[in-house]
Each structure stands twice: as C-alpha cells, then as structure tokens.
Design an enzyme around this catalytic site. Structure first.
Site, short mmCIF file in Angstrom:
data_model
loop_
_atom_site.label_atom_id
_atom_site.label_comp_id
_atom_site.label_asym_id
_atom_site.label_seq_id
_atom_site.Cartn_x
_atom_site.Cartn_y
_atom_site.Cartn_z
N ARG A 202 -21.78 -2.28 3.19
CA ARG A 202 -21.13 -3.59 3.35
C ARG A 202 -21.47 -4.20 4.72
NH1 ARG A 202 -14.81 -4.21 2.51
NH2 ARG A 202 -14.74 -2.49 3.98
N ARG B 197 0.82 -1.21 0.00
CA ARG B 197 0.00 0.00 0.00
C ARG B 197 0.85 1.26 0.00
NH1 ARG B 197 -4.86 -2.31 2.54
NH2 ARG B 197 -6.43 -0.69 2.65
P1 AP5 Z 1 -8.44 -3.48 4.22
O1 AP5 Z 1 -9.20 -4.48 4.96
O2 AP5 Z 1 -7.42 -3.92 3.24
O3 AP5 Z 1 -9.48 -2.46 3.58
P2 AP5 Z 1 -9.50 -1.68 2.20
O4 AP5 Z 1 -8.32 -1.68 1.31
O5 AP5 Z 1 -9.97 -0.35 2.64
O6 AP5 Z 1 -10.41 -2.51 1.35
P3 AP5 Z 1 -11.79 -3.02 1.72
O7 AP5 Z 1 -11.72 -4.34 2.41
O8 AP5 Z 1 -12.56 -1.95 2.44
O9 AP5 Z 1 -12.44 -3.13 0.26
P4 AP5 Z 1 -12.39 -4.24 -0.87
O10 AP5 Z 1 -11.72 -3.63 -2.08
O11 AP5 Z 1 -11.87 -5.55 -0.38
O12 AP5 Z 1 -13.94 -4.31 -1.18
P5 AP5 Z 1 -14.99 -5.50 -0.97
O13 AP5 Z 1 -14.70 -6.61 -1.91
O14 AP5 Z 1 -15.16 -5.83 0.47
O15 AP5 Z 1 -7.65 -2.49 5.24
C1 AP5 Z 1 -8.30 -1.96 6.39
C2 AP5 Z 1 -7.28 -1.17 7.20
O16 AP5 Z 1 -6.20 -2.03 7.63
C3 AP5 Z 1 -6.57 -0.03 6.44
O17 AP5 Z 1 -7.34 1.17 6.42
C4 AP5 Z 1 -5.25 0.09 7.25
O18 AP5 Z 1 -5.46 0.80 8.44
C5 AP5 Z 1 -4.94 -1.35 7.59
N1 AP5 Z 1 -4.08 -2.01 6.56
C6 AP5 Z 1 -4.41 -3.10 5.79
N2 AP5 Z 1 -3.41 -3.40 4.96
C7 AP5 Z 1 -2.41 -2.50 5.20
C8 AP5 Z 1 -1.13 -2.27 4.62
N3 AP5 Z 1 -0.66 -3.05 3.64
N4 AP5 Z 1 -0.39 -1.25 5.11
C9 AP5 Z 1 -0.82 -0.46 6.11
N5 AP5 Z 1 -2.03 -0.60 6.69
C10 AP5 Z 1 -2.83 -1.61 6.24
O19 AP5 Z 1 -16.32 -4.76 -1.51
C11 AP5 Z 1 -16.88 -3.67 -0.78
C12 AP5 Z 1 -18.42 -3.78 -0.82
O20 AP5 Z 1 -18.85 -3.59 -2.16
C13 AP5 Z 1 -18.98 -5.14 -0.38
O21 AP5 Z 1 -20.15 -4.94 0.37
C14 AP5 Z 1 -19.28 -5.86 -1.71
O22 AP5 Z 1 -20.38 -6.76 -1.59
C15 AP5 Z 1 -19.61 -4.71 -2.62
N6 AP5 Z 1 -19.19 -4.94 -4.01
C16 AP5 Z 1 -18.03 -5.52 -4.45
N7 AP5 Z 1 -18.00 -5.55 -5.79
C17 AP5 Z 1 -19.15 -4.96 -6.22
C18 AP5 Z 1 -19.71 -4.67 -7.50
N8 AP5 Z 1 -19.06 -5.01 -8.64
N9 AP5 Z 1 -20.92 -4.05 -7.55
C19 AP5 Z 1 -21.57 -3.71 -6.42
N10 AP5 Z 1 -21.10 -3.95 -5.17
C20 AP5 Z 1 -19.91 -4.56 -5.08
#
Ligand code: AP5
Length: 222
Positions: A127, A88
């Site tokens: 979500r 990241r």
């Molecule tokens: P992390 O858990 O990695 O969160 P993120 O990157 O913010 O990603 P998300 O899990 O929120 O989203 P996603 O892309 O996986 O979406 P999803 O598939 O769930 O990180 C959380 C925290 O941890 C960070 O803020 C940081 O503090 C820390 N952290 C983690 N890694 C780190 C690193 N490497 N370095 C430093 N800190 C770190 O989909 C979202 C929603 O949309 C779901 O409800 C889904 O059903 C819906 N959805 C998905 N696709 C579609 C579609 N095509 N159409 C409609 N709805 C959809």
C-alpha cells in the site's frame, strides 16, 4: 444511511469507503485517519496515540469514543455516515449504541469485509498513500500512473509506518482478539452483512451495494 465497515486491517475498508461516499453522498469517518492527522499535527492526543499505533495496538477506548462522539454531531453527518475502523472493541460498540440511543438514532447496516491473512499481508506491504490528498494506491493492484507520484494531486506517495510485515502481524492478532467478536455482536442484532473481500475492487463494491439493498452500478459488468 448509518453504516459500519468492519473487517481486518487491509480488508479494503478505506478503498470501499471512498466509493460509498461518492454513491451515498455521506461522509467517511475513519478513526485511523483522524488519529494519523493528530500525530502529524503533533497534538497531545497524537503524541499519546503514536505509541499504540506504531506497535499495532489499539488506542484506548475512551480516546476514540470521544473522537466519534464529537464527529457524528457535526452538520455533515445529519444524513448519515460511514464508520471506517470504529468500533473495534465491544466497549466501543456499546458506547456507540448508547450515543445513538441518546440521539434517537440507530445503525442501518454493518458490512463485514472478509479477507484471508496472507492476502492482507500482500495488500498492506504494497500500500502507498498520498499524505497531501489522502488518495490510496497499491504498487501491484492499483498503481499510480507514475511510480511514487499521486495521480490526483502530484504529491509524493509514502508507506504508512505501521505497514511493515511485523506490525501487520501484530495488527492481525489484535483484530482477531479484540475486533472479531463484533461479528457476532452485530450478527445477533440482525445488522451484519458479510461480503467476500477478495476479487476486483468494483466487484466488491457492487456486492456491498447489493447487500445494502440497492442495485449494482448501471453499466457495470463487475
Ligand atoms: P486504521 O487506519 O483504521 O487501519 P486498519 O483497520 O488497520 O485498516 P487499514 O487502513 O490498514 O486497511 P483498510 O481496510 O482501510 O484497507 P485499504 O482500503 O487501505 O487504524 C490504524 C491504527 O489506528 C490502528 O492499528 C490503531 O492503533 C488505531 N485505531 C484506529 N481506529 C481505532 C479504534 N477504533 N480504536 C482503537 N484504535 C484505533 O486497502 C489496503 C490495500 O489493499 C491498499 O493498498 C488497496 O489499494 C489494496 N486493496 C483494497 N482492496 C483491494 C482488492 N479488492 N484487491 C486488491 N487490492 C486491494
């Protein structure tokens, strides 16, 4: 297959990783999931990480680099893995290159899932996840059969602490400042494939498979 899923929070990295795990039979490594587990278990690392996560900030590089260094050495990673949420920052990407170099290994692809901010806010505020089995839902786009109940294990669904609108906006800002530079970092290396992340989940999955050099799922009309 060693693959990075890149994209803003809520782009669908976790949603697509589940499908890729099934398709390629390799594990998903989500630093977010690993950190949330540490928070839930009350470990020292979890207590430290919580403050950053609740604000939508990044956990320090050395912590997540240490997590990945240990995890990719585990036996289930021998045929590859899907990195979801790591790297990241440029420092994390450089540390990953160094780790892989020492292992005589290298990345195959970086898939960047592109989604606009307003769609992301809609996705993340709606979500819901199952803390028992990890399944993910969306109240509008992918609802469970019974409201608030996991289809797979019957667990009570929860909303993540960082899925409030204010924290989502902070996470997006952090993404633009610290993570988006990875697009040109991997573009320069010739590894990047950008996929439009708006549309049906299966349609996006098929676009990813095609970008990775495979065919779409037989029988799929997406
Ligand atoms: P992390 O858990 O990695 O969160 P993120 O990157 O913010 O990603 P998300 O899990 O929120 O989203 P996603 O892309 O996986 O979406 P999803 O598939 O769930 O990180 C959380 C925290 O941890 C960070 O803020 C940081 O503090 C820390 N952290 C983690 N890694 C780190 C690193 N490497 N370095 C430093 N800190 C770190 O989909 C979202 C929603 O949309 C779901 O409800 C889904 O059903 C819906 N959805 C998905 N696709 C579609 C579609 N095509 N159409 C409609 N709805 C959809």
């Amino acid at each position: 297959m060693k693959l990075i899923l890149l994209g803003p929070p809520g782009a669908g990295k976790g949603t697509q990783a589940v499908r890729l795990v099934e398709h390629y039979k390799i594990p998903q490594i989500s630093t977010g999931d690993i950190l949330r587990k540490a928070v839930k278990e009350g470990t020292e690392m979890g207590a430290m990480a919580k403050g950053y996560m609740d604000k939508g900030a990044l956990v320090p590089d050395e912590v997540v680099i240490g997590i990945i260094r240990d995890r990719i050495l585990e036996s289930d990673c021998k045929n590859g893995y899907i990195l979801d949420g790591f790297p990241r920052t440029i420092a994390q990407a450089e540390a990953l290159d160094e780790m892989l170099g020492k292992m005589n290994s290298r990345l195959d692809h970086v898939v960047n899932i592109a989604v606009k901010d307003e769609e992301i806010v809609k996705r993340l505020t709606g979500r819901r996840t199952c803390p028992a089995c990890g399944a993910g839902y969306h109240i509008q786009f992918d609802p469970p059969a019974k409201e608030g109940v996991c289809d797979k294990c019957g667990g009570a669904l929860i909303q993540r602490d960082d899925d409030t609108e204010g924290t989502i906006r902070s996470r997006l800002k952090v993404y633009r400042e610290q993570t988006e530079p990875l697009i040109s970092f991997y573009g320069t290396k010739g590894l990047l494939r950008t996929i439009p992340g708006e549309g049906g989940m299966e349609e996006i999955f098929n676009s990813i498979l095609i970008a990775l050099g495979g065919d779409k799922i037989p029988g799929s009309d997406a």
